[in-house]
Scaffold this motif. Structure first.
Motif, PDB file in Angstrom:
ATOM      1  N   MET A 135       0.833  -1.169   0.000  1.00 55.54           N
ATOM      2  CA  MET A 135       0.000   0.000   0.000  1.00 55.54           C
ATOM      3  C   MET A 135       0.878   1.233   0.000  1.00 55.54           C
ATOM      4  N   LYS A 136       0.386   2.254  -0.653  1.00 57.58           N
ATOM      5  CA  LYS A 136       1.125   3.514  -0.725  1.00 57.58           C
ATOM      6  C   LYS A 136       0.397   4.572   0.099  1.00 57.58           C
ATOM      7  N   ILE A 137       1.167   5.420   0.749  1.00 54.82           N
ATOM      8  CA  ILE A 137       0.585   6.543   1.479  1.00 54.82           C
ATOM      9  C   ILE A 137       0.619   7.756   0.559  1.00 54.82           C
ATOM     10  N   LEU A 138      -0.541   8.368   0.355  1.00 55.74           N
ATOM     11  CA  LEU A 138      -0.656   9.534  -0.524  1.00 55.74           C
ATOM     12  C   LEU A 138      -0.865  10.790   0.319  1.00 55.74           C
ATOM     13  N   ASN A 139      -0.054  11.780   0.119  1.00 61.69           N
ATOM     14  CA  ASN A 139      -0.194  13.066   0.816  1.00 61.69           C
ATOM     15  C   ASN A 139      -0.214  12.937   2.340  1.00 61.69           C
ATOM     16  N   GLY A 140       0.258  11.815   2.856  1.00 63.79           N
ATOM     17  CA  GLY A 140       0.274  11.604   4.299  1.00 63.79           C
ATOM     18  C   GLY A 140      -1.102  11.442   4.915  1.00 63.79           C
ATOM     19  N   GLU A 141      -2.160  11.397   4.091  1.00 67.89           N
ATOM     20  CA  GLU A 141      -3.523  11.360   4.615  1.00 67.89           C
ATOM     21  C   GLU A 141      -4.366  10.202   4.099  1.00 67.89           C
ATOM     22  N   THR A 142      -4.057   9.686   2.913  1.00 74.93           N
ATOM     23  CA  THR A 142      -4.840   8.599   2.332  1.00 74.93           C
ATOM     24  C   THR A 142      -3.925   7.447   1.947  1.00 74.93           C
ATOM     25  N   TYR A 143      -4.533   6.290   1.723  1.00 76.39           N
ATOM     26  CA  TYR A 143      -3.792   5.062   1.439  1.00 76.39           C
ATOM     27  C   TYR A 143      -4.297   4.467   0.135  1.00 76.39           C
ATOM     28  N   GLN A 144      -3.367   4.048  -0.718  1.00 76.42           N
ATOM     29  CA  GLN A 144      -3.725   3.515  -2.030  1.00 76.42           C
ATOM     30  C   GLN A 144      -3.390   2.031  -2.102  1.00 76.42           C
ATOM     31  N   CYS A 145      -4.358   1.248  -2.570  1.00 78.64           N
ATOM     32  CA  CYS A 145      -4.185  -0.187  -2.746  1.00 78.64           C
ATOM     33  C   CYS A 145      -3.098  -0.464  -3.779  1.00 78.64           C
ATOM     34  N   ASP A 146      -2.188  -1.374  -3.463  1.00 75.40           N
ATOM     35  CA  ASP A 146      -1.108  -1.745  -4.379  1.00 75.40           C
ATOM     36  C   ASP A 146      -1.616  -2.504  -5.605  1.00 75.40           C
ATOM     37  N   TYR A 147      -2.787  -3.117  -5.502  1.00 78.40           N
ATOM     38  CA  TYR A 147      -3.275  -3.983  -6.570  1.00 78.40           C
ATOM     39  C   TYR A 147      -4.184  -3.268  -7.571  1.00 78.40           C
ATOM     40  N   CYS A 148      -5.062  -2.372  -7.082  1.00 77.73           N
ATOM     41  CA  CYS A 148      -6.038  -1.749  -7.985  1.00 77.73           C
ATOM     42  C   CYS A 148      -6.025  -0.224  -7.929  1.00 77.73           C
ATOM     43  N   SER A 149      -5.189   0.347  -7.083  1.00 80.25           N
ATOM     44  CA  SER A 149      -5.030   1.802  -6.941  1.00 80.25           C
ATOM     45  C   SER A 149      -6.222   2.506  -6.292  1.00 80.25           C
ATOM     46  N   GLU A 150      -7.185   1.748  -5.755  1.00 80.26           N
ATOM     47  CA  GLU A 150      -8.293   2.380  -5.028  1.00 80.26           C
ATOM     48  C   GLU A 150      -7.728   3.091  -3.801  1.00 80.26           C
ATOM     49  N   VAL A 151      -8.328   4.213  -3.427  1.00 81.68           N
ATOM     50  CA  VAL A 151      -7.824   5.042  -2.336  1.00 81.68           C
ATOM     51  C   VAL A 151      -8.752   4.943  -1.125  1.00 81.68           C
ATOM     52  N   PHE A 152      -8.148   4.886   0.077  1.00 78.18           N
ATOM     53  CA  PHE A 152      -8.879   4.750   1.335  1.00 78.18           C
ATOM     54  C   PHE A 152      -8.426   5.810   2.323  1.00 78.18           C
TER      55      PHE A 152
END
Length: 97
Positions: free
Chosen positions: A1-18
């Motif tokens: 998983m990737k951390i985006l902008n220090g506030e959201t998390y992106q799935c490594d498999y489908c790029s959906e953001v949480f």
């Protein structure tokens, strides 16, 4: 998983953001990973079943995604236990719908 902008998390498999790390981890585990071995899914095999009255799992819900290797093991075990009784007259695997 990737951390985006220090506030959201992106799935490594489908790029959906949480919004939370926990939501992203649950998504990856429940959608993209085998429920048996934990490896990345190489198929879209999915079983969802609500158990009825009379089962020891009465009221429970089975929600299982499995990779090809684990699916093969599952089917092999069922076929062995059923002693060939789940085949139709043409020797094809037979499942009730």
């Amino acid at each position: 998983m990737k951390i985006l902008n220090g506030e959201t998390y992106q799935c490594d498999y489908c790029s959906e953001v949480f919004l939370t790390k926990e939501e992203c981890e649950n998504h990856e585990r429940e959608i993209h990973l085998c429920g048996v071995c934990g490896k990345e899914l190489d198929s879209t095999f999915h079983i969802k079943h609500n158990f009825d009255y009379g089962s020891k799992y009465d009221g429970e819900i089975l929600n299982l995604r499995a990779c090809v290797k684990c699916l093969d093991k599952l089917i092999t075990g069922v076929v062995k236990e059923a002693k060939g009784k789940i085949f139709d007259e043409n020797k094809n695997l037979f499942f009730y719908q």
